[in-house]
Design a protein around this motif. Structure first.
Motif, PDB file in Angstrom:
ATOM      1  N   GLU A  26     -17.720  -9.680  -0.440  1.00  0.00           N
ATOM      2  CA  GLU A  26     -18.825  -9.254  -1.100  1.00  0.00           C
ATOM      3  C   GLU A  26     -18.314  -8.510  -2.440  1.00  0.00           C
ATOM      4  OE1 GLU A  26     -18.680  -9.234   2.196  1.00  0.00           O
ATOM      5  OE2 GLU A  26     -20.154 -10.750   2.680  1.00  0.00           O
TER       6      GLU A  26
ATOM      7  N   ILE B 249      -6.508   2.376  10.080  1.00  0.00           N
ATOM      8  CA  ILE B 249      -5.326   2.490   9.122  1.00  0.00           C
ATOM      9  C   ILE B 249      -4.228   1.828   9.738  1.00  0.00           C
ATOM     10  CG2 ILE B 249      -3.676   4.254   7.973  1.00  0.00           C
ATOM     11  CD1 ILE B 249      -6.678   4.207   7.069  1.00  0.00           C
ATOM     12  N   THR B 250      -3.778   0.584   8.964  1.00  0.00           N
ATOM     13  CA  THR B 250      -2.546   0.067   9.583  1.00  0.00           C
ATOM     14  C   THR B 250      -1.242   0.837   9.780  1.00  0.00           C
ATOM     15  OG1 THR B 250      -3.676  -1.885   8.522  1.00  0.00           O
ATOM     16  CG2 THR B 250      -1.220  -2.193   9.141  1.00  0.00           C
TER      17      THR B 250
ATOM     18  N   ILE C  20     -12.158  -9.281   5.040  1.00  0.00           N
ATOM     19  CA  ILE C  20     -12.677  -7.784   5.154  1.00  0.00           C
ATOM     20  C   ILE C  20     -11.831  -6.896   4.715  1.00  0.00           C
ATOM     21  CG2 ILE C  20     -13.227  -6.431   6.964  1.00  0.00           C
ATOM     22  CD1 ILE C  20     -14.130  -8.754   8.851  1.00  0.00           C
ATOM     23  N   GLY C  21     -10.494  -6.762   5.176  1.00  0.00           N
ATOM     24  CA  GLY C  21      -9.548  -5.922   4.709  1.00  0.00           C
ATOM     25  C   GLY C  21      -9.319  -5.923   3.213  1.00  0.00           C
ATOM     26  N   GLU C  22      -9.017  -4.669   2.620  1.00  0.00           N
ATOM     27  CA  GLU C  22      -8.649  -4.449   1.160  1.00  0.00           C
ATOM     28  C   GLU C  22      -9.893  -4.899   0.322  1.00  0.00           C
ATOM     29  OE1 GLU C  22      -4.669  -4.688  -0.279  1.00  0.00           O
ATOM     30  OE2 GLU C  22      -3.938  -4.343   1.997  1.00  0.00           O
TER      31      GLU C  22
ATOM     32  N   LEU D 249     -10.012 -11.375   9.428  1.00  0.00           N
ATOM     33  CA  LEU D 249      -9.494 -10.016   8.716  1.00  0.00           C
ATOM     34  C   LEU D 249      -9.522 -10.212   7.060  1.00  0.00           C
ATOM     35  CD1 LEU D 249      -6.916  -8.168   7.906  1.00  0.00           C
ATOM     36  CD2 LEU D 249      -9.000  -7.357   8.856  1.00  0.00           C
TER      37      LEU D 249
ATOM     38  N   ASN E 264     -10.104   6.096   8.889  1.00  0.00           N
ATOM     39  CA  ASN E 264     -10.349   4.951  10.030  1.00  0.00           C
ATOM     40  C   ASN E 264      -9.698   3.658   9.556  1.00  0.00           C
ATOM     41  OD1 ASN E 264     -11.286   4.552  12.555  1.00  0.00           O
ATOM     42  ND2 ASN E 264     -13.335   3.954  11.987  1.00  0.00           N
TER      43      ASN E 264
ATOM     44  N   VAL F 103     -18.171  -8.547  -6.257  1.00  0.00           N
ATOM     45  CA  VAL F 103     -18.580  -7.225  -7.154  1.00  0.00           C
ATOM     46  C   VAL F 103     -17.719  -7.062  -8.449  1.00  0.00           C
ATOM     47  CG1 VAL F 103     -19.295  -4.652  -7.327  1.00  0.00           C
ATOM     48  CG2 VAL F 103     -20.041  -6.138  -5.185  1.00  0.00           C
TER      49      VAL F 103
ATOM     50  N   LYS G 126      -9.095  -5.424  18.953  1.00  0.00           N
ATOM     51  CA  LYS G 126      -9.511  -6.292  17.703  1.00  0.00           C
ATOM     52  C   LYS G 126      -9.718  -7.585  18.148  1.00  0.00           C
ATOM     53  CE  LYS G 126      -6.264  -4.856  14.630  1.00  0.00           C
ATOM     54  NZ  LYS G 126      -5.242  -4.476  15.354  1.00  0.00           N
TER      55      LYS G 126
ATOM     56  N   LEU H  77       0.958  -1.358  -0.209  1.00  0.00           N
ATOM     57  CA  LEU H  77       0.031  -0.010   0.132  1.00  0.00           C
ATOM     58  C   LEU H  77       0.929   1.463  -0.074  1.00  0.00           C
ATOM     59  CD1 LEU H  77      -2.659  -1.214   2.484  1.00  0.00           C
ATOM     60  CD2 LEU H  77      -2.832  -1.240  -0.143  1.00  0.00           C
TER      61      LEU H  77
HETATM   62  C1  LIG Z   1      -7.520  -4.607  11.042  1.00  0.00           C
HETATM   63  C2  LIG Z   1      -7.861  -3.790   9.674  1.00  0.00           C
HETATM   64  C3  LIG Z   1      -6.913  -3.072   9.082  1.00  0.00           C
HETATM   65  C4  LIG Z   1      -7.250  -2.341   7.934  1.00  0.00           C
HETATM   66  N1  LIG Z   1      -6.253  -1.538   7.276  1.00  0.00           N
HETATM   67  C5  LIG Z   1      -6.597  -0.597   6.544  1.00  0.00           C
HETATM   68  C6  LIG Z   1      -5.491   0.456   5.850  1.00  0.00           C
HETATM   69  O1  LIG Z   1      -4.260   0.188   6.215  1.00  0.00           O
HETATM   70  N2  LIG Z   1      -6.012   1.430   5.081  1.00  0.00           N
HETATM   71  C7  LIG Z   1      -7.286   1.423   4.865  1.00  0.00           C
HETATM   72  O2  LIG Z   1      -7.442   2.425   3.925  1.00  0.00           O
HETATM   73  N3  LIG Z   1      -8.238   0.915   5.200  1.00  0.00           N
HETATM   74  C8  LIG Z   1      -7.728  -0.305   6.146  1.00  0.00           C
HETATM   75  N4  LIG Z   1      -8.903  -1.055   6.621  1.00  0.00           N
HETATM   76  C9  LIG Z   1     -10.124  -1.030   6.258  1.00  0.00           C
HETATM   77  C10 LIG Z   1     -10.756  -2.162   5.358  1.00  0.00           C
HETATM   78  O3  LIG Z   1     -10.258  -1.892   4.152  1.00  0.00           O
HETATM   79  C11 LIG Z   1     -12.413  -1.815   5.155  1.00  0.00           C
HETATM   80  O4  LIG Z   1     -12.907  -2.211   6.878  1.00  0.00           O
HETATM   81  C12 LIG Z   1     -13.138  -2.515   4.102  1.00  0.00           C
HETATM   82  O5  LIG Z   1     -12.773  -1.998   3.337  1.00  0.00           O
HETATM   83  C13 LIG Z   1     -14.709  -2.558   4.392  1.00  0.00           C
HETATM   84  O6  LIG Z   1     -15.106  -1.503   5.179  1.00  0.00           O
HETATM   85  P1  LIG Z   1     -16.027  -1.177   6.346  1.00  0.00           P
HETATM   86  O7  LIG Z   1     -15.349  -1.857   7.182  1.00  0.00           O
HETATM   87  O8  LIG Z   1     -16.488   0.243   6.315  1.00  0.00           O
HETATM   88  O9  LIG Z   1     -17.389  -1.919   5.890  1.00  0.00           O
HETATM   89  P2  LIG Z   1     -18.541  -1.473   4.977  1.00  0.00           P
HETATM   90  O10 LIG Z   1     -18.248  -0.978   3.650  1.00  0.00           O
HETATM   91  O11 LIG Z   1     -19.554  -0.737   5.548  1.00  0.00           O
HETATM   92  O12 LIG Z   1     -19.256  -2.791   4.499  1.00  0.00           O
HETATM   93  C14 LIG Z   1     -20.125  -3.599   5.749  1.00  0.00           C
HETATM   94  C15 LIG Z   1     -20.773  -4.780   4.882  1.00  0.00           C
HETATM   95  O13 LIG Z   1     -21.394  -4.401   3.737  1.00  0.00           O
HETATM   96  C16 LIG Z   1     -21.215  -4.949   2.603  1.00  0.00           C
HETATM   97  N5  LIG Z   1     -21.263  -4.194   1.391  1.00  0.00           N
HETATM   98  C17 LIG Z   1     -20.910  -2.951   1.301  1.00  0.00           C
HETATM   99  N6  LIG Z   1     -21.064  -2.661   0.179  1.00  0.00           N
HETATM  100  C18 LIG Z   1     -21.820  -3.454  -0.841  1.00  0.00           C
HETATM  101  C19 LIG Z   1     -22.084  -3.666  -1.786  1.00  0.00           C
HETATM  102  N7  LIG Z   1     -21.891  -2.582  -2.756  1.00  0.00           N
HETATM  103  N8  LIG Z   1     -22.610  -5.011  -2.232  1.00  0.00           N
HETATM  104  C20 LIG Z   1     -22.570  -5.994  -1.107  1.00  0.00           C
HETATM  105  N9  LIG Z   1     -22.077  -5.706  -0.189  1.00  0.00           N
HETATM  106  C21 LIG Z   1     -21.782  -4.755   0.359  1.00  0.00           C
HETATM  107  C22 LIG Z   1     -19.810  -5.464   3.036  1.00  0.00           C
HETATM  108  O14 LIG Z   1     -19.156  -6.657   2.145  1.00  0.00           O
HETATM  109  C23 LIG Z   1     -19.755  -5.775   4.411  1.00  0.00           C
HETATM  110  O15 LIG Z   1     -19.957  -7.195   4.723  1.00  0.00           O
HETATM  111  C24 LIG Z   1      -8.695  -2.074   7.635  1.00  0.00           C
HETATM  112  C25 LIG Z   1      -9.652  -2.631   8.273  1.00  0.00           C
HETATM  113  C26 LIG Z   1      -9.159  -3.624   9.320  1.00  0.00           C
HETATM  114  C27 LIG Z   1     -10.320  -4.326   9.954  1.00  0.00           C
END
Ligand SMILES: Cc1cc2nc3c(=O)[nH]c(=O)nc-3n(C[C@H](O)[C@H](O)[C@H](O)COP(=O)(O)OP(=O)(O)OC[C@H]3O[C@@H](n4cnc5c(N)ncnc54)[C@H](O)[C@@H]3O)c2cc1C
Length: 379
Positions: A367, A157-158, A361-363, A358, A155, A371, A201, A93
Motif C-alpha cells: 500500500e 529490527i533484522t 510488508i517489509g521496507e 514478508l 521494533n 502511495v 514469525k 540498510l
Molecule cells: C520480518 C521483518 C523484518 C523487518 N526488518 C526491519 C528492519 O530491519 N528495520 C526496520 O526499521 N523495520 C523492519 N521491519 C518493519 C517493517 O518495515 C514494517 O513492518 C513495515 O514498514 C510496516 O509497518 P507496520 O508493521 O507498523 O504496519 P502499519 O504501518 O501499522 O500498517 C498496517 C497496515 O496499514 C496499511 N497502511 C498504513 N498506512 C497506510 C496509508 N497511508 N495508506 C494505505 N495503507 C496504509 C499498511 O499498508 C498495512 O497494510 C521488519 C518487519 C518484519 C515483519
C-alpha cells in the motif's frame, strides 16, 4: 539496452548457487523449523564477498554494482528467503547508510568489518507504534555535552539481537518535523542498549528479528551520521535502494516457487498423464513465467538507475511493489499446483509462500509503494 547478464552476474549466479547447495540447502529446514539465525553462515558469506558486495574495494567491499547485488539476492531468494532477507538488510540498510551518508572516519571504522562479516549490521527505523508512519517516531535523543542520550524502542529490527552495530533513526527535534530526526551508529554492548528476539514469525524464520530497547543510552556525537536533523531524508534514500534489494529477493522467491511448480507438474500424473498437460495448470505456469520475467526486468531497471546515480523513487517502488506481489502469487500458485503435497512442509511451496508474504510488508508495504508511486506519477 542489453538484457544479457554480464560476466560478473554470471559468475555470481554460479558462486551463490554452489554456496547455497553446500551451506544453505542442507540446513534450511532446521533453521526454518527452529527459527535459527545461522550467524556462521552469514560470516561465510562475508568471506565470499556477499556482505559488502557493492562497496568499493578501499572499504573491503567486492566493488560490484547493484546489478550484481540484485543477481546475488535473486539466487539466494530461490533457495531461502530468510537468508536473502538478512543479506539484503545487512547490505542495503546498515552498511548502505554508513557508506552513503557516513563520514570518512566512520566508513573506515565500520565498513571493512561489515564487508568481511566480522560485524553483522542492523538498521532501526520502525517502532512498536510507528511503521508506515515513521515520522511520528517516539525514540528520542537529548544532547548532554558532547554526548546524546537516547531513550525509546525500535521494533521488527533484522539482526537486532545478533548485530554488532546498528544504525538507528531517532527524534532529535519536534514531532512531524522532517528535519527533526537523526541517524546514530550504536555498537552492541553500549550500556543501556539491549534487544529481545521476536519469535514465532510466519516466514523468513532464518532471519533474526528483534526489538531494540534504549534506556539512557549515551552515544558520543562522533556517532551521528551526517548532520543532526538529516536522518529522515537519509532514511528515505536508503529505503529507495533497499527496495531494489527486496524486489530482487522477491524475484528469487518467485522464480524458486515457479521452478518447483514446473518440476512437480511434469512428474505428477493424474488421469493417466502429467498434470502439466492440463491447460489449467500450464496457463498458471505461463502466468508465473511471464510475471517473474517482468519483475526481474523492473528490478534490473531500478538497479541500473541506482548505478547511474539517477532518481529511482518511482522505479524502485514499481519493482518492489510488483515483484513482491508476484512472489506471493507464485508461492500461492505453486502450492495449488502441488495440491495436498504442496500443503505440507515436505514440499517447497509452503516455505516460498511464507517467505514471500514478508516481501509485501517489509521496507514499505504494497500500500505504501502505491502511495509513493501515485505521488510520483501525479506530481
Ligand atoms: C520480518 C521483518 C523484518 C523487518 N526488518 C526491519 C528492519 O530491519 N528495520 C526496520 O526499521 N523495520 C523492519 N521491519 C518493519 C517493517 O518495515 C514494517 O513492518 C513495515 O514498514 C510496516 O509497518 P507496520 O508493521 O507498523 O504496519 P502499519 O504501518 O501499522 O500498517 C498496517 C497496515 O496499514 C496499511 N497502511 C498504513 N498506512 C497506510 C496509508 N497511508 N495508506 C494505505 N495503507 C496504509 C499498511 O499498508 C498495512 O497494510 C521488519 C518487519 C518484519 C515483519
Amino acid at each position: 539496452m542489453n538484457f544479457e547478464l554480464n560476466e560478473n552476474q554470471k559468475m555470481i549466479t554460479q558462486m551463490v548457487r554452489d554456496f547455497a547447495e553446500k551451506e544453505i540447502k542442507p540446513n534450511m529446514k532446521k533453521w526454518d523449523d527452529e527459527e535459527i539465525f545461522p550467524i556462521e553462515t552469514m560470516k561465510k558469506m562475508g568471506e565470499l564477498g556477499l556482505l559488502g558486495i557493492y562497496l568499493p574495494e578501499e572499504y573491503g567491499g567486492s566493488g560490484f554494482s547493484y546489478l550484481e547485488y540484485s543477481t546475488a539476492l535473486m539466487e539466494l531468494g530461490k533457495v531461502c528467503g530468510g537468508i536473502g532477507l538478512s543479506v539484503a538488510a545487512h547490505n542495503s540498510l546498515c552498511t548502505g547508510h554508513i557508506y552513503y551518508h557516513g563520514n570518512e572516519e566512520q566508513k573506515k571504522k565500520y565498513l571493512p568489518k561489515l564487508a568481511s562479516g566480522e560485524f553483522i549490521g542492523a538498521w532501526g527505523l520502525t517502532e512498536p507504534n510507528t511503521g508506515s508512519d515513521a515520522m511520528r517516531m517516539k525514540t528520542v535523543a537529548k544532547k548532554d555535552g558532547n554526548h546524546w542520550v537516547i531513550n525509546g524502542a525500535k521494533n521488527w529490527i533484522t539482526h537486532g539481537l545478533s548485530g554488532d552495530v546498528a544504525v538507528v533513526l531517532v527524534r532529535t527535534g519536534d514531532l512531524l518535523d522532517s528535519n527533526g530526526i537523526t541517524a546514530f551508529i550504536i555498537e552492541k554492548g553500549t550500556p543501556g542498549f539491549s534487544a529481545v528476539k521476536i519469535g514465532d514469525k510466519f516466514g523468513v524464520r532464518a532471519s533474526e528479528t528483534a526489538e531494540l530497547i534504549f534506556d539512557n543510552v549515551r552515544v558520543h556525537e562522533s556517532q551521528v551520521i551526517g548532520e543532526v536533523g538529516q536522518g529522515f531524508k537519509q532514511a528515505m534514500q536508503i529505503l529507495d535502494g533497499g527496495r531494489i534489494s527486496i524486489a530482487a529477493l522477491s524475484c528469487g522467491v518467485a522464480r524458486g516457487a515457479y521452478e518447483s511448480a514446473v518440476k512437480y507438474s511434469k512428474e505428477r500424473e493424474q488421469f493417466g498423464q502429467p498434470i502439466s498437460n492440463f491447460q489449467a495448470i500450464a496457463f498458471k505456469l505461463a502466468d508465473m513465467a511471464t510475471e517473474v520475467e517482468a519483475a526481474e526486468l523492473l528490478t534490473f531497471q531500478a538497479a541500473d538507475l541506482k548505478n547511474r546515480k539517477q532518481n529511482l523513487t518511482k522505479q524502485g517502488a514499481f519493482a518492489k511493489y510488483f515483484a513482491s506481489e508476484v512472489a506471493v502469487k507464485c508461492g500461492n500458485e505453486a502450492m495449488q499446483i502441488m495440491g495436498g503435497y504442496g500443503y505440507t512442509k515436505e514440499y517447497p511451496a509452503e516455505k516460498f509462500l511464507r517467505d514471500a508474504r514478508l516481501m509485501t510488508i517489509g521496507e514499505g508495504t504494497s500500500e505504501i509503494q502505491k502511495v509513493v508511486i501515485s505521488r510520483e506519477i501525479l506530481k
